[in-house]
Design a protein around this motif. Structure first.
Motif, PDB file in Angstrom:
ATOM      1  N   UNK A 176       0.859  -1.186   0.000  1.00  0.00           N
ATOM      2  CA  UNK A 176       0.000   0.000   0.000  1.00  0.00           C
ATOM      3  C   UNK A 176       0.892   1.232   0.000  1.00  0.00           C
ATOM      4  N   UNK A 177       0.525   2.207  -0.790  1.00  0.00           N
ATOM      5  CA  UNK A 177       1.333   3.407  -0.952  1.00  0.00           C
ATOM      6  C   UNK A 177       0.442   4.636  -0.878  1.00  0.00           C
ATOM      7  N   UNK A 178       0.957   5.694  -0.289  1.00  0.00           N
ATOM      8  CA  UNK A 178       0.263   6.982  -0.282  1.00  0.00           C
ATOM      9  C   UNK A 178       0.779   7.828  -1.439  1.00  0.00           C
ATOM     10  N   UNK A 179      -0.105   8.618  -2.031  1.00  0.00           N
ATOM     11  CA  UNK A 179       0.283   9.471  -3.153  1.00  0.00           C
ATOM     12  C   UNK A 179      -0.659  10.667  -3.205  1.00  0.00           C
ATOM     13  N   UNK A 180      -0.395  11.554  -4.130  1.00  0.00           N
ATOM     14  CA  UNK A 180      -1.237  12.737  -4.326  1.00  0.00           C
ATOM     15  C   UNK A 180      -1.806  12.735  -5.736  1.00  0.00           C
ATOM     16  N   UNK A 194      -7.606  24.362  -9.061  1.00  0.00           N
ATOM     17  CA  UNK A 194      -7.070  23.018  -8.915  1.00  0.00           C
ATOM     18  C   UNK A 194      -7.111  22.627  -7.448  1.00  0.00           C
ATOM     19  N   UNK A 195      -6.995  21.342  -7.211  1.00  0.00           N
ATOM     20  CA  UNK A 195      -7.021  20.812  -5.857  1.00  0.00           C
ATOM     21  C   UNK A 195      -6.155  19.566  -5.809  1.00  0.00           C
ATOM     22  N   UNK A 196      -5.416  19.399  -4.755  1.00  0.00           N
ATOM     23  CA  UNK A 196      -4.609  18.197  -4.562  1.00  0.00           C
ATOM     24  C   UNK A 196      -5.271  17.334  -3.511  1.00  0.00           C
ATOM     25  N   UNK A 197      -5.596  16.103  -3.870  1.00  0.00           N
ATOM     26  CA  UNK A 197      -6.234  15.201  -2.925  1.00  0.00           C
ATOM     27  C   UNK A 197      -5.293  14.028  -2.614  1.00  0.00           C
ATOM     28  N   UNK A 198      -5.426  13.506  -1.428  1.00  0.00           N
ATOM     29  CA  UNK A 198      -4.628  12.362  -1.019  1.00  0.00           C
ATOM     30  C   UNK A 198      -5.283  11.077  -1.522  1.00  0.00           C
ATOM     31  N   UNK A 199      -4.469  10.198  -2.073  1.00  0.00           N
ATOM     32  CA  UNK A 199      -4.976   8.920  -2.567  1.00  0.00           C
ATOM     33  C   UNK A 199      -4.081   7.790  -2.052  1.00  0.00           C
ATOM     34  N   UNK A 200      -4.549   6.581  -2.257  1.00  0.00           N
ATOM     35  CA  UNK A 200      -3.790   5.396  -1.867  1.00  0.00           C
ATOM     36  C   UNK A 200      -3.745   4.417  -3.032  1.00  0.00           C
ATOM     37  N   UNK A 201      -2.586   3.817  -3.236  1.00  0.00           N
ATOM     38  CA  UNK A 201      -2.395   2.792  -4.247  1.00  0.00           C
ATOM     39  C   UNK A 201      -2.242   1.448  -3.547  1.00  0.00           C
ATOM     40  N   UNK A 202      -2.915   0.426  -4.117  1.00  0.00           N
ATOM     41  CA  UNK A 202      -2.861  -0.895  -3.520  1.00  0.00           C
ATOM     42  C   UNK A 202      -2.420  -1.923  -4.557  1.00  0.00           C
TER      43      UNK A 202
END
Length: 206
Positions: A176-180, A194-202
């Motif tokens: 699992x990884x955190x990204x923007x 614009x907006x930067x949101x936090x996402x997760x990669x699995x």
């Protein structure tokens, strides 16, 4: 083999949606995020010489990123024919050498037979729109039936849901990884440029 930064640069020419649909939550996946996902998959030996399927491929960002890492075959699936036409144009822009095919279909009811255990990559809808809640679940259900391994992008805070879904469907979250996710103003309800949101990669093994 290109580095991650070189891959990001190559993907910079990939065009987004001409007429994005809010009901499909159509946003161009940022090149930085696409290169991150595909680079991680490549480090796990899940791209090179593999069959890769991009579910809900849109204009082809993840599929085309995969073509630059030596897969055996890439297939992009999306319900929007206009997006797939742009994806084909994007393929020409990046001069992809690997085979890539585009299939117009509902990615949650994919009309493809599983050939071995392909790698699935996807940036499914987050379910942010009314009536579209848990849209990523349907994509994961298709993935569980199709993939040997998958990489998917989800809204931050999705770990419990994704891990539980994987456990219930014979899968296991191995990484699992955190990204923007840099989200430009796309629809009328967006009030900021614009907006930067936090996402997760699995990464899930099925």
């Amino acid at each position: 083999m290109s580095t991650r930064s070189q891959l990001t640069q190559q993907l910079g020419v990939v065009a987004g949606f001409d007429n994005p649909r809010v009901d499909l939550e159509q946003y161009r996946t940022p090149p930085e995020l696409a290169s991150y996902l595909v680079h991680v998959a490549d480090l796990q030996d899940d791209i090179e010489d593999q069959r890769v399927i991009d579910l809900g491929c849109g204009t082809g960002m993840l599929a085309l990123a995969a073509t630059l890492r030596g897969p055996r075959q890439v297939v992009g699936v999306d319900i929007d024919g206009g997006a797939l036409r742009t994806a084909q144009q994007n393929r020409q822009r990046i001069a992809a050498r690997s085979s890539v095919s585009w299939v117009q279909a509902d990615a949650t009811q994919i009309p493809l037979a599983a050939d071995g255990e392909p790698t699935v990559v996807m940036n499914p809808p987050f379910g942010a729109q009314d009536g579209n809640e848990h849209a990523d679940r349907a994509f994961l259900e298709t993935t569980a039936d199709l993939a040997g391994v998958s990489y998917s992008i989800h809204n931050a805070g999705s770990a419990e849901f994704v891990e539980s879904f994987a456990d219930d469907n014979g899968g296991e979250v191995t990484h699992a990884y955190s990204a923007e996710f840099d989200l430009p103003a796309t629809f009328e309800h967006h009030t900021e440029d614009s907006q930067t949101i936090e996402v997760e990669l699995f990464r899930i093994e099925w």
